[in-house]
Design a protein around this motif. Structure first.
Motif, mmCIF file in Angstrom:
data_model
loop_
_atom_site.group_PDB
_atom_site.id
_atom_site.type_symbol
_atom_site.label_atom_id
_atom_site.label_comp_id
_atom_site.label_asym_id
_atom_site.label_seq_id
_atom_site.Cartn_x
_atom_site.Cartn_y
_atom_site.Cartn_z
ATOM 1 N N MET A 111 4.890 -1.196 -7.461
ATOM 2 C CA MET A 111 5.474 -2.473 -7.878
ATOM 3 C C MET A 111 6.456 -2.981 -6.821
ATOM 4 O O MET A 111 6.398 -4.135 -6.388
ATOM 5 N N ILE A 112 7.368 -2.078 -6.411
ATOM 6 C CA ILE A 112 8.354 -2.466 -5.398
ATOM 7 C C ILE A 112 7.645 -2.792 -4.083
ATOM 8 O O ILE A 112 8.009 -3.731 -3.374
ATOM 9 N N LEU A 113 6.599 -2.043 -3.796
ATOM 10 C CA LEU A 113 5.823 -2.295 -2.580
ATOM 11 C C LEU A 113 5.259 -3.710 -2.602
ATOM 12 O O LEU A 113 5.264 -4.411 -1.585
ATOM 13 N N PHE A 147 8.039 -6.035 -1.839
ATOM 14 C CA PHE A 147 8.396 -5.921 -0.431
ATOM 15 C C PHE A 147 7.380 -6.666 0.430
ATOM 16 O O PHE A 147 7.739 -7.455 1.309
#
Lengths: 554, 346, 376
Positions: free
Chosen positions: C142-144, C147
């Protein structure tokens, strides 16, 4: 439980008379291995003939698993500087650098924990990563074996054949999830014998998780496989099983081969003695003003049951005399470690434990701690310490939480919000560092960077901060070097003599129990087998640990 | 010599050095292009005070072993409700501000407790569940804002629409009460004593809390749950307390944020609130297992200064608003770094 | 002879599966959403033809994206929130073909060709990152995604036109740097849909697009029956065992991510050609979340997801998507209520699925320990 040996085994036994001429399938010669300067294996040799069952017995830490790691070329061996000595297969020297190479050389392993995928069928598990495949248009196009179809009919046929060799009439397409544990073990074996090249099969404690009937069945299969000509290395510490199936027995202790016995010269007591026996250097312990006796009982344990995986206690009763050092010994897996963990509330327990006649509620560490009991855990790094925290925090936190020590006095009505008294804690920690001779840079040093022996001293200091009446100490010298071992044991004796702390010390090293204890209780299959004086003979200890004697009071 | 340098670099941490270096470049550029550096610093300080307590809210959950609190929007929503009730009742100025906190805190305690019960049953997936519980509660509250029984005409849509406005002006209520309190100037840098003081006060409170018996028990539970159990500490309760503390801090944090911003933002505004706070504490040097007040202060100062200065300075060099993109890359890059750095979740 | 006590159980298990109650229990989620959709559709009072049209269109344009989630689930990496990376690759390709002015189906195919290596490389990178975060793949993915979104914006908002040469002024923002917020994909718009779009009793069916989705179902089924499929499933069940058995776990997981990202890229292209315009900075943002929500509505979990669940999920989720604002309008006179409700459904279903996943994980671990103790 001695079983009658089947005919074929007796035959092999006969053959073993002129073994010198038979071709050894495996030889490990003069194996020495050091981990970070600690010698864990010293000049160990073992060999295997086709069709032989060779038992390798030894206590935990005797070096069995390291020896197997070497045999399987595990990366952990090579990343820690390799080993000396040589491994020969079919008389030829081999250098096994990875498990894959070991497998190619014909060595198979039946793991202690099951390497089975529950969502796969039995067949899929047996053929895992060795699936036969067939080509299809896409795999031809990309020239990739990864895109080949699985050849399910062949997979099933192979699996069926392997299961049949074990005489296992189970549907080869049934899912593994939900099968009884005993079957899983057999599927593991089926996987190994399905590998056509396997000639050496290592069983690592295969019966540890089995019921008795399942274990018997497994031993039956072992014999059957040996009769097929497979050489079997059988690692266990269940001596009855060794006696039932092994042709030869090698006993390891402290990384050395202490004995190699043929089946006919082996008796259970002798093996047990060899496994644990140590020359006892009798030290003169300081005398006491008043010797502990049954007149003055500090702790009564009545029908204790502890649900600690691998170390179950199944109804143990024991009385501890005030002021004594009571040793608890026994082979691994028989529950000696479960006793202290159960009483201190770390694992689910039932039964009755009372101190000075007052009942101690079980399953609550807080209750036990607040009633003057303290515990130095066998799992120093896991349970015993806050590795990243400094020495003073480690020493003080339990006493702070349980007894409100090292706290400022305000607000007295709300102890939860009282501030830590840094000065007091620091002074106490410095005092402990001096008294126990903890080698460190100061009370601020994180315990992670201390040596094993000094970490153990921090654990003891933590327990002492509680000013306990009764102190449980489990495996106090495990994983620390020889010099530190003596210091720790001396410390325990001093605590007992000078501060009148009743100590219950659990250890796998019978030698150290016999060195410092007043009495040694032996645990067998989760119950008390008996209590011996420390100067009882090796044979008496051996017998009792093998469960060959009834309960006796000393 | 090189070893020592390496050690120092490792001690400070590469991400922090990079961001500090980036900041230095920004300030030099600002100076060269003739911008007012004191003005930039004043603005940055306001942003630090505005966001600080939200970052601080990460400390209790990390310390008690739950990890980063991705469920921060839960606390934020409690704060918004508190802020709304205070407005609805017509409190003005400091009483309004404190009334908002007084209404929000009990709510946050209850919500935090329920949240801790949920997280206890999903051990191991706290971060992911937290994120989506936060998201879905924001959506639920959107429906609530539409139907909530508020009467104050300044809160609800004037004509036609139903429900609360999406942005409420705090000007007449408690907008900027902290910002305008005890303002002083040093070297041309305007500092709001009220705002910064309030943030530092909370830092001090949290610092002291972790020196008490309860705080130490919580740290112990987070550092090694088995050790904690063997020391008679109720690990589950400690986690509850940590999560409740975090939720309460988030509620107070958003009220401080809103008064400084001058607006109360409803509907989807709180959705992504957790991420900048998480990024800030990680930039400050915290890990998924360990966080200190110093991490909070350093992280908030670095991150917020960067965001505040990036826009005006870069817009002199590059066209367009790069600060939003910088925020995305830096904050998520930082979280990614933390997630992949510590030992794989075994 | 050792008899298997399990054989009977397995057989009786098959009997039970025919039981109605069993069906309801194992398919509770899709049944619930079916009921919800029907109720809301009734409340909203939509004409069946309108509803069918909407749902078919949405099915055609979204199902490939949802299908892209299946392989990582099989490989035990959970729900791949980073399929947005595939979507971004697709958008880059779409911008390129628009710039080059390649028209129609060939434009669409060029975009696919261009997006594939882009998605493969970024998917490989994503796999490398996730291999460093074993056990928390979902949050990391998710964070990827977030980003990558930042990087994407950096490229298309600041680098295109300044660092990266770009010769179409009309596609750039007024200041000459950065791609416009909306790009009219006039060249590839509807290129796939309009190849053959018969109208059957008032419902327009983009046959080719639907066939592409179904074709992907076939490809995935094929993949899972090959050696690599078996490896994926083995890794998905237990990485450690797979590793011990000699399967290259890290490589297998990277392959799963590459496949997922590439399929997602194609999925996004199908999506874009249907919509016809590209919101340069928004089109991809919600892709991961909506696809995952759709898959979960179909009854999938973070550990098990089938093609059937993916397809059913797309239909149910998008039905709900169409009807809920209208139902909100009818019931409360506020269409936003319905809109927020569907946002809530999307987030909520993911939250619930994740919670169940974590809870089951714990139960399984507890049971394993229990069993080990009992057999002692």
């Amino acid at each position: 439980m001695l079983l009658v040996l089947p005919v074929e085994l007796v035959l092999i036994e006969g053959k073993s008379k002129n073994m010198e001429r038979a071709r050894r399938v495996l030889e490990m010669k003069g194996i020495t291995k050091q981990y970070f300067g600690n010698t864990v294996l010293n000049n160990v040799s073992i060999d295997l003939y086709p069709g032989e069952i060779h038992a390798l017995v030894g206590e935990n830490g005797a070096g069995k698993s390291t020896l197997m790691n070497i045999l399987f070329g595990m990366p952990v061996i090579h990343s820690t500087g390799g080993f000396s000595g040589e491994v020969l297969i079919d008389g030829e020297k081999v250098e096994l650098m990875s498990p894959a190479e070991a497998m190619q050389a014909g060595i198979g392993m039946v793991h202690q924990e099951f390497m089975l995928l529950p969502g796969f069928t039995i067949t899929e598990n047996i053929k895992l990563n060795r699936e036969p495949t067939t080509k299809n248009a896409l795999s031809r196009l990309f020239r990739s074996k990864s895109l080949d179809y699985l050849d399910v009919p062949t997979m099933r046929k192979d699996a069926r054949a392997a299961l049949d060799r074990l005489d296992l009439a189970i549907d080869e397409w049934a899912p593994v999830a939900g099968l009884p544990v005993g079957y899983m073990q057999f599927i593991e074996i089926a996987r190994e014998i399905d590998k056509k090249e396997v000639r050496i099969l290592v069983f690592d404690e295969p019966t540890a998780v089995l019921t008795e009937t399942e274990a018997d069945r497994l031993l039956e299969s072992l014999r059957r496989l040996a009769a097929d000509g497979i050489a079997i290395l059988f690692i266990t510490h269940r001596l009855d099983e060794v006696m039932a199936v092994a042709n030869r027995i090698t006993v390891l202790r402290d990384g050395e081969t202490v004995a190699r016995l043929n089946r006919d010269e082996a008796v259970v007591e002798r093996i047990a003695e060899l496994m644990v026996g140590r020359k006892v250097e009798k030290v003169e312990l300081p005398p006491r003003a008043k010797e502990p006796s049954d007149e003055d009982i500090a702790l009564t344990i009545d029908n204790l049951v502890v649900d600690m995986p691998g170390e179950m206690v199944r109804g143990l009763s024991l009385s501890v005399r005030r002021g004594e050092i009571l040793g608890i010994g026994g082979l691994a897996g028989h529950g000696k470690l479960g006793i202290a963990n159960g009483i201190m509330g770390l694992y689910p327990a039932s039964g009755r434990v009372s101190k000075n006649g007052e009942n101690i509620p079980l399953n609550s560490p807080e209750e036990a701690l607040s009633r003057g009991l303290a515990f130095v855990s066998e799992d120093r790094r896991g349970v015993g310490l806050l590795l990243n925290e400094p020495i003073d925090r480690n020493i003080g936190v339990t006493a702070m939480q349980v007894q409100h020590k090292f706290l400022k006095s305000w607000p007295h009505f709300l102890p939860a919000l009282r501030l830590e008294d840094r000065a007091e804690l620091r002074a106490y920690a410095e005092d402990m560092i001096r008294k126990l001779d903890i080698r460190c840079l100061g009370p601020n040093q994180p315990v992670r960077s201390l040596s094993g022996g000094n970490q153990q001293k921090v654990c003891i200091a933590k327990a002492l901060a509680l000013e306990p009446e009764i102190l449980f100490v489990s495996e106090p010298t495990r994983g620390i070097d020889v010099g530190a071992k003596r210091l720790v044991l001396d410390l325990l004796v001093r605590l007992n003599r000078d501060h009148n702390v009743t100590i219950i010390m659990t250890s796998s090293e019978l030698g150290e129990l016999r060195k410092v204890c007043d009495r040694v209780a032996i645990v067998y299959r989760g119950r008390l087998a008996g209590i011996l004086p420390p100067d009882a003979s090796d044979a008496e200890f051996g017998l009792m640990m093998a469960g060959r004697v009834g309960k006796e009071a000393v | 010599m090189t070893d020592k340098l390496k050690q120092t670099v490792e001690h400070i941490g590469i991400p922090r050095l990079m961001i500090a270096g980036f900041l230095a470049v920004i300030f030099v550029t600002a100076y060269i292009t003739g911008m007012s550096v004191p003005q930039l610093l004043s603005d940055s300080l306001v942003r630090v005070g505005m966001n600080g307590i939200l970052v601080l809210a990460m400390v209790p959950t990390i310390s008690c072993g739950v990890g980063l609190n991705f469920g921060l929007p839960l606390g934020v929503l409690c704060g918004l409700v508190g802020g709304l009730i205070s407005m609805e009742r017509g409190f003005v100025g400091f009483p309004g501000f404190f009334a908002a906190i007084a209404f929000a805190v009990p709510l946050a305690v209850v919500v935090g407790y329920l949240y801790s019960v949920l997280l206890e049953s999903v051990k191991g997936q706290e971060m992911m569940v937290g994120t989506y519980v936060g998201f879905s509660s924001v959506a639920v509250m959107c429906i609530f804002w539409l139907m909530a029984p508020f009467r104050n005409p300044e809160l609800i849509w004037a004509i036609g629409g139903k429900g609360l406005r999406s942005t409420l002006t705090l000007g007449n209520y408690y907008g900027k009460v902290l910002n305008n309190f005890a303002v002083f100037e040093i070297f041309g840098i305007k500092i709001s004593g009220g705002l910064i003081g309030f943030f530092l006060l909370f830092c001090l409170l949290v610092y002291l809390f972790f020196r008490t018996k309860l705080g130490i028990a919580m740290l112990t539970a987070g550092a090694n749950p088995v050790f904690a159990k063997s020391a008679g500490i109720d690990v589950r309760r400690m986690k509850s307390v940590g999560i409740i503390a975090s939720t309460v801090l988030a509620a107070i944090g958003i009220i401080v944020y809103a008064q400084s911003y001058g607006f109360l933002q409803l509907y989807m505004a709180p959705l992504m609130m957790a991420f900048p706070a998480i990024a800030a504490i990680l930039i400050g040097g915290a890990s998924l297992q360990r966080a200190t007040i110093l991490n909070v202060i350093i992280g908030t100062v670095l991150f917020q200064t960067l965001l505040t200065t990036a826009l005006p300075v870069t817009s002199r060099v590059i066209q367009g608003d790069i600060s939003e993109v910088a925020r995305l890359i830096i904050s998520n890059g930082m979280i990614l770094y933390a997630l992949t750095r510590s030992t794989g979740g075994k | 002879m050792i008899q298997s006590p399990e054989q009977k159980k397995v057989e009786s298990g098959r009997d039970v599966s025919l039981d109605m109650r069993h069906i309801v229990r194992t398919n509770g989620v899709p049944i619930l959403f079916l009921a919800l959709s029907i109720t809301m559709a009734a409340v909203a009072g939509l004409s069946p033809a309108f509803l069918m049209n909407e749902v078919i269109t949405r099915f055609a344009r979204n199902s490939l994206l949802v299908l892209s989630l299946l392989i990582p689930v099989t490989a035990g990496m959970g729900l791949n929130f980073s399929i947005v990376i595939g979507a971004m690759s697709a958008q880059a390709a779409a911008i390129a073909v628009t710039l080059w002015g390649i028209k129609g189906v060939s434009g669409f195919l060029t975009a696919c060709l261009l997006a594939t290596p882009l998605a493969a490389i970024t998917g490989c990178l994503a796999g490398l990152v996730l291999n460093r975060a074993k056990g928390r793949e979902m949050i990391t993915s998710m964070i990827l995604g977030f980003f990558a979104n930042g990087i994407y914006q950096l490229i298309f908002l600041f680098l295109v036109g300044s660092v990266i040469p770009f010769n179409s002024k009309s596609m750039l923002l007024p200041q000459g740097v950065g791609v416009r917020n909306t790009v009219d994909l006039i060249n590839i718009a509807q290129s796939l849909d309009k190849i053959w779009r018969p109208v059957i009793s008032g419902v327009r069916i983009p046959v080719v697009t639907v066939l592409v989705s179904l074709g992907m179902c076939v490809v995935i089924t094929f993949l899972l029956r090959t050696k690599i499929g078996q490896d994926l499933r083995a890794v998905g069940q237990d990485m450690n065992i797979a590793e011990v058995m000699g399967i290259k776990v890290d490589k297998t997981r990277i392959i799963a991510m590459i496949l997922s990202t590439v399929i997602a890229a194609w999925g996004q292209l199908v999506f874009l050609q249907n919509i016809g315009t590209l919101n340069t900075y928004n089109s991809h943002e919600q892709v991961g979340m909506f696809s995952i929500a759709a898959l979960l509505v179909g009854g999938a979990s973070t550990r098990r997801a089938t093609i059937f669940q993916a397809l059913i999920g797309v239909i149910l989720f998008h039905t709900l998507f169409v009807v809920s604002p209208l139902a909100g309008q009818k019931l409360f006179g506020v269409p936003q209520i319905g809109e927020y409700f569907r946002v809530f459904v999307a987030y909520g279903i993911i939250a619930v699925a994740l919670a169940i996943h974590a809870w089951q994980d714990r139960q399984m671990r507890k049971e394993a320990i229990r069993e080990a103790v009992l057999t002692e």
